[in-house]
Design a protein around this motif. Sequence first.
Motif, PDB file in Angstrom:
ATOM      1  N   LEU A 151     -29.090  38.222  15.608  1.00  0.00           N
ATOM      2  CA  LEU A 151     -28.660  38.634  14.274  1.00  0.00           C
ATOM      3  C   LEU A 151     -27.209  39.088  14.299  1.00  0.00           C
ATOM      4  CD1 LEU A 151     -29.879  38.975  11.410  1.00  0.00           C
ATOM      5  CD2 LEU A 151     -30.289  41.379  11.991  1.00  0.00           C
ATOM      6  N   TYR A 152     -26.438  38.599  13.308  1.00  0.00           N
ATOM      7  CA  TYR A 152     -25.035  38.959  13.154  1.00  0.00           C
ATOM      8  C   TYR A 152     -24.798  39.513  11.754  1.00  0.00           C
ATOM      9  CZ  TYR A 152     -23.895  36.105  17.292  1.00  0.00           C
ATOM     10  OH  TYR A 152     -23.815  35.570  18.559  1.00  0.00           O
ATOM     11  N   ILE A 159     -25.417  42.108  16.130  1.00  0.00           N
ATOM     12  CA  ILE A 159     -26.023  43.432  15.937  1.00  0.00           C
ATOM     13  C   ILE A 159     -27.482  43.498  16.380  1.00  0.00           C
ATOM     14  CG2 ILE A 159     -24.482  44.047  14.040  1.00  0.00           C
ATOM     15  CD1 ILE A 159     -26.679  43.255  12.095  1.00  0.00           C
ATOM     16  N   GLY A 160     -28.055  42.382  16.827  1.00  0.00           N
ATOM     17  CA  GLY A 160     -29.444  42.420  17.273  1.00  0.00           C
ATOM     18  C   GLY A 160     -29.844  41.164  18.005  1.00  0.00           C
ATOM     19  N   ILE A 161     -30.846  41.277  18.840  1.00  0.00           N
ATOM     20  CA  ILE A 161     -31.367  40.131  19.594  1.00  0.00           C
ATOM     21  C   ILE A 161     -32.857  40.331  19.815  1.00  0.00           C
ATOM     22  CG2 ILE A 161     -30.729  41.202  21.800  1.00  0.00           C
ATOM     23  CD1 ILE A 161     -30.255  38.341  22.896  1.00  0.00           C
ATOM     24  N   SER A 162     -33.637  39.273  19.667  1.00  0.00           N
ATOM     25  CA  SER A 162     -35.089  39.351  19.830  1.00  0.00           C
ATOM     26  C   SER A 162     -35.472  39.377  21.308  1.00  0.00           C
ATOM     27  CB  SER A 162     -35.759  38.146  19.156  1.00  0.00           C
ATOM     28  OG  SER A 162     -35.433  36.950  19.846  1.00  0.00           O
ATOM     29  N   SER A 163     -36.725  39.686  21.567  1.00  0.00           N
ATOM     30  CA  SER A 163     -37.214  39.695  22.951  1.00  0.00           C
ATOM     31  C   SER A 163     -37.155  38.301  23.559  1.00  0.00           C
ATOM     32  CB  SER A 163     -38.651  40.233  23.001  1.00  0.00           C
ATOM     33  OG  SER A 163     -39.512  39.466  22.176  1.00  0.00           O
ATOM     34  N   GLU A 164     -37.357  37.272  22.724  1.00  0.00           N
ATOM     35  CA  GLU A 164     -37.256  35.890  23.194  1.00  0.00           C
ATOM     36  C   GLU A 164     -35.834  35.593  23.663  1.00  0.00           C
ATOM     37  OE1 GLU A 164     -38.665  31.637  21.444  1.00  0.00           O
ATOM     38  OE2 GLU A 164     -37.252  32.749  20.220  1.00  0.00           O
ATOM     39  N   GLY A 165     -34.856  36.055  22.880  1.00  0.00           N
ATOM     40  CA  GLY A 165     -33.461  35.851  23.260  1.00  0.00           C
ATOM     41  C   GLY A 165     -33.107  36.590  24.532  1.00  0.00           C
ATOM     42  N   LEU A 166     -33.596  37.825  24.656  1.00  0.00           N
ATOM     43  CA  LEU A 166     -33.348  38.596  25.871  1.00  0.00           C
ATOM     44  C   LEU A 166     -33.902  37.870  27.089  1.00  0.00           C
ATOM     45  CD1 LEU A 166     -34.183  42.211  24.653  1.00  0.00           C
ATOM     46  CD2 LEU A 166     -31.925  41.326  25.253  1.00  0.00           C
ATOM     47  N   SER A 167     -35.116  37.340  26.942  1.00  0.00           N
ATOM     48  CA  SER A 167     -35.754  36.630  28.049  1.00  0.00           C
ATOM     49  C   SER A 167     -34.937  35.410  28.461  1.00  0.00           C
ATOM     50  CB  SER A 167     -37.170  36.207  27.643  1.00  0.00           C
ATOM     51  OG  SER A 167     -37.784  35.443  28.658  1.00  0.00           O
ATOM     52  N   SER A 195     -28.668  34.638  10.790  1.00  0.00           N
ATOM     53  CA  SER A 195     -29.758  34.529  11.759  1.00  0.00           C
ATOM     54  C   SER A 195     -29.518  33.295  12.611  1.00  0.00           C
ATOM     55  CB  SER A 195     -31.100  34.430  11.026  1.00  0.00           C
ATOM     56  OG  SER A 195     -32.145  34.148  11.936  1.00  0.00           O
ATOM     57  N   VAL A 196     -29.428  33.487  13.921  1.00  0.00           N
ATOM     58  CA  VAL A 196     -29.133  32.392  14.849  1.00  0.00           C
ATOM     59  C   VAL A 196     -30.347  32.149  15.737  1.00  0.00           C
ATOM     60  CG1 VAL A 196     -27.668  31.635  16.755  1.00  0.00           C
ATOM     61  CG2 VAL A 196     -26.668  32.886  14.829  1.00  0.00           C
ATOM     62  N   LYS A 197     -30.750  30.902  15.829  1.00  0.00           N
ATOM     63  CA  LYS A 197     -31.890  30.518  16.659  1.00  0.00           C
ATOM     64  C   LYS A 197     -31.437  29.522  17.709  1.00  0.00           C
ATOM     65  CE  LYS A 197     -36.396  30.048  17.585  1.00  0.00           C
ATOM     66  NZ  LYS A 197     -37.264  31.128  18.020  1.00  0.00           N
ATOM     67  N   LEU A 198     -31.828  29.755  18.956  1.00  0.00           N
ATOM     68  CA  LEU A 198     -31.559  28.809  20.034  1.00  0.00           C
ATOM     69  C   LEU A 198     -32.785  27.937  20.230  1.00  0.00           C
ATOM     70  CD1 LEU A 198     -29.761  31.108  22.643  1.00  0.00           C
ATOM     71  CD2 LEU A 198     -28.759  29.741  20.818  1.00  0.00           C
ATOM     72  N   LEU A 199     -32.628  26.633  20.077  1.00  0.00           N
ATOM     73  CA  LEU A 199     -33.729  25.694  20.205  1.00  0.00           C
ATOM     74  C   LEU A 199     -33.571  24.940  21.511  1.00  0.00           C
ATOM     75  CD1 LEU A 199     -33.501  24.318  16.567  1.00  0.00           C
ATOM     76  CD2 LEU A 199     -34.852  26.231  17.408  1.00  0.00           C
ATOM     77  N   PHE A 200     -34.581  25.028  22.378  1.00  0.00           N
ATOM     78  CA  PHE A 200     -34.455  24.503  23.732  1.00  0.00           C
ATOM     79  C   PHE A 200     -34.819  23.032  23.805  1.00  0.00           C
ATOM     80  CE2 PHE A 200     -36.005  28.914  23.868  1.00  0.00           C
ATOM     81  CZ  PHE A 200     -34.860  29.513  24.343  1.00  0.00           C
ATOM     82  N   ASP A 201     -34.205  22.318  24.745  1.00  0.00           N
ATOM     83  CA  ASP A 201     -34.578  20.930  24.977  1.00  0.00           C
ATOM     84  C   ASP A 201     -35.789  20.871  25.905  1.00  0.00           C
ATOM     85  OD1 ASP A 201     -33.711  21.439  27.529  1.00  0.00           O
ATOM     86  OD2 ASP A 201     -31.986  20.114  27.468  1.00  0.00           O
ATOM     87  N   GLY A 202     -36.256  19.647  26.204  1.00  0.00           N
ATOM     88  CA  GLY A 202     -37.464  19.495  27.005  1.00  0.00           C
ATOM     89  C   GLY A 202     -37.350  20.103  28.382  1.00  0.00           C
TER      90      GLY A 202
END
Length: 217
Positions: free
Chosen positions: A3-4, A11-19, A98-105
């Motif tokens: 989150l920006y 200003i924020g990051i989810s547990s998924e992002g931290l991982s 809201s920024v989402k990182l989408l992973f490849d295979g």
Amino acid sequence: MILYNQNYEMIGISSEGLSLFGFLTPEDFFRSCNDVSDYFLETSPLYNAQNHYIDLIISQSQSNIQDMQIKLDNGEIMSVKIAVEVVNLKDVNEHYYSVKLLFDGNRLAYVNDKNRWLWDILYLSRLDSVEFKRRILEFSQIAKEKYESLYEAKLLLIDANDTIRELALLATNLKLTEFCQILINIQSTNDEKLLNDEFYKYMQFIDNIENIIKSEM
């Protein structure tokens, strides 16, 4: 999710992002860096010392989705898609990103998360998660109801194009491209062995998405 504020300050990051970045707490992350862009490879298309990557994405991309390569502290380099969504606040003339990182295979295999692909589709669909789950289960029920008649029609060489078109439209609306490819394969062959293989994939796909959705409820 990351989150920006409207000034592109993280200003924020989810547990998924931290991982993903190898941290246990937000405090650990922010002690290490100020922004996820610190992990961008300089050869990546969004690396720019003068402009923030969010500004580049929302000003240059109709879909607000861009490819990016990041390098983790352990040296691993990953290809991801970065999706940006503007979040407007109620009764306040402010907005967030809201920024989402989408992973490849390859990254899916790395994190050993067999379910994430479906949640990436959820993000791309822009549907509310509750509505997305409802529509996925509705789709799976229709697909199961059509299975026997479609299978019988193909074995008896009866025209099944209407059924295939109906299922393909539902799958396309939910961005279930893998299922659409299965339908294409079913439509294009009358070989019994190949049909059996594709119909096996058909039910395997339906069972898989149902199990993912129900496990998250």
